[in-house]
Design an enzyme around this catalytic site. Structure first.
Site, short mmCIF file in Angstrom:
data_model
loop_
_atom_site.label_atom_id
_atom_site.label_comp_id
_atom_site.label_asym_id
_atom_site.label_seq_id
_atom_site.Cartn_x
_atom_site.Cartn_y
_atom_site.Cartn_z
N CYS A 87 0.85 -1.18 0.00
CA CYS A 87 0.00 0.00 0.00
C CYS A 87 0.89 1.23 0.00
CB CYS A 87 -0.90 0.01 1.23
SG CYS A 87 -2.00 1.42 1.28
N LEU A 88 1.06 1.80 -1.17
CA LEU A 88 1.95 2.95 -1.31
C LEU A 88 1.34 3.87 -2.38
CD1 LEU A 88 4.75 4.08 -0.45
CD2 LEU A 88 5.74 2.80 -2.35
#
Lengths: 151, 183
Positions: A87-88
């Site tokens: 999750c970036l």
């Protein structure tokens, strides 16, 4: 077989000629858009001493869309789920075609130094990180030793 | 789609060419485009102060109106009347493949010449006898079909344009990749 775009050739050459400390990315022999990546766990993080394998794939419309990146090595981190998905923001809606493989991998390395349990992907990990950070960090160190040990 | 690294050889040669360019012009004049990572082709300055190839930034802004470097808003029509930092004109050697060049149909008649980098990529595939392949042109993925001599957007295959490899001396050529020749 089609010809590899010049930007990808250039990035690949630069990655091999001027590697980033703690990061290696090598193109697969059979598919020049697929990279075998290794990232060392940053100092002073629970991942220190670990060597993490990732896979990186450049989609056909790269750099208009972001590379697809996934951890192969198991890792205990609130922003990385059990399938290794990350999750970036820069891999999603904050992607810019001026970013590169190099900058993406540096951001992932920075994510290891700065877990963000308020934007979780692995909910159970994030929950523990928030309620008992000491234990969460102990788990992260343990997983690093078990799954990411260089030996 | 399987791809090869044959381009490495090609790349080395073109890097040598870039070196030669640098001796002719001062180094500060060579601007690397942050999108294609090559020397900027038809370099253009956008209002926030960043420089890109005209086609590279046009392709990005057509999809999202922000600068890829600083995320500031970019006027979405800036490419209608572009002001180039330098207009290199038509350097025939950039486009010439054994006396032939690559063109695509202009909707209002006549032909556009492909921009230098696209032209090189099509020619490389042509030389390798690749009849059908995808290329990213101006931010959009196109299929180039050399059996039918057409190109179309992968997302909109019904909208086709003719293309050809020809000695362009007898063609009505309007300019390069949507950029009209300056008189």
């Amino acid at each position: 077989m089609s010809v590899l775009p010049r930007r990808i050739l250039k990035e690949t050459q630069r990655l091999l000629q001027e590697p980033v400390p703690g990061i290696s990315a090598e193109p697969d022999e059979g598919n020049a858009r697929y990279f075998h990546v290794k990232v060392t766990g940053p100092e002073d993080s629970p991942f220190e001493g670990g060597l993490f394998k990732l896979e990186l794939f450049l989609p056909e419309d790269y750099p208009m869309s972001a590379p697809k990146v996934r951890f192969i090595t198991k890792i205990y981190h609130p922003n990385i789920d059990r399938l290794g998905r990350i999750c970036l923001d820069i891999l999603k809606d904050k992607w810019s075609p001026a970013l590169q493989i190099r900058t993406v991998l540096l951001s992932i390395q920075a994510l290891l130094s700065a877990p963000n349990p308020d934007d979780p992907l692995a909910n159970d990990v994030a929950e523990l990180w928030k309620v008992n950070e000491f234990e969460a960090i102990r788990n992260a160190k343990e997983w690093t030793r078990m799954y990411a040990s260089e030996n | 789609m399987a791809e090869c690294l044959n381009g490495f050889e090609y790349q080395r040669r073109s890097d040598d060419e870039e070196e030669e360019d640098k001796t002719e012009k001062s180094k500060s004049e060579i601007i690397e485009c942050p999108i294609c990572l090559g020397p900027a082709v038809f370099p253009i300055l956008i209002p926030c102060g960043h420089v890109f190839c005209f086609l590279c930034i046009k392709g990005v802004v057509q999809q999202s109106n922000i600068c890829p470097m600083c995320r500031q808003a970019v006027p979405n029509n800036f490419y209608k009347n572009p002001i180039f930092l330098e207009y290199l004109g038509h350097n025939q050697e950039d486009f010439d493949h054994d006396g032939y060049q690559w063109f695509y149909e202009c909707r209002s008649g006549g032909w556009w010449q492909y921009e230098k980098r696209t032209s090189e990529e099509i020619e490389q595939n042509y030389q390798l006898n690749n009849k059908k392949f995808n290329l990213l042109i101006c931010g959009t993925l196109y299929t180039i079909d050399l059996d039918r001599n057409v190109q179309y957007s992968v997302d909109n295959p019904s909208k086709r344009r003719k293309l050809k490899r020809e000695n362009g001396s007898n063609l009505l050529v309007k300019g390069i990749a949507g950029i009209h020749y300056l008189l």
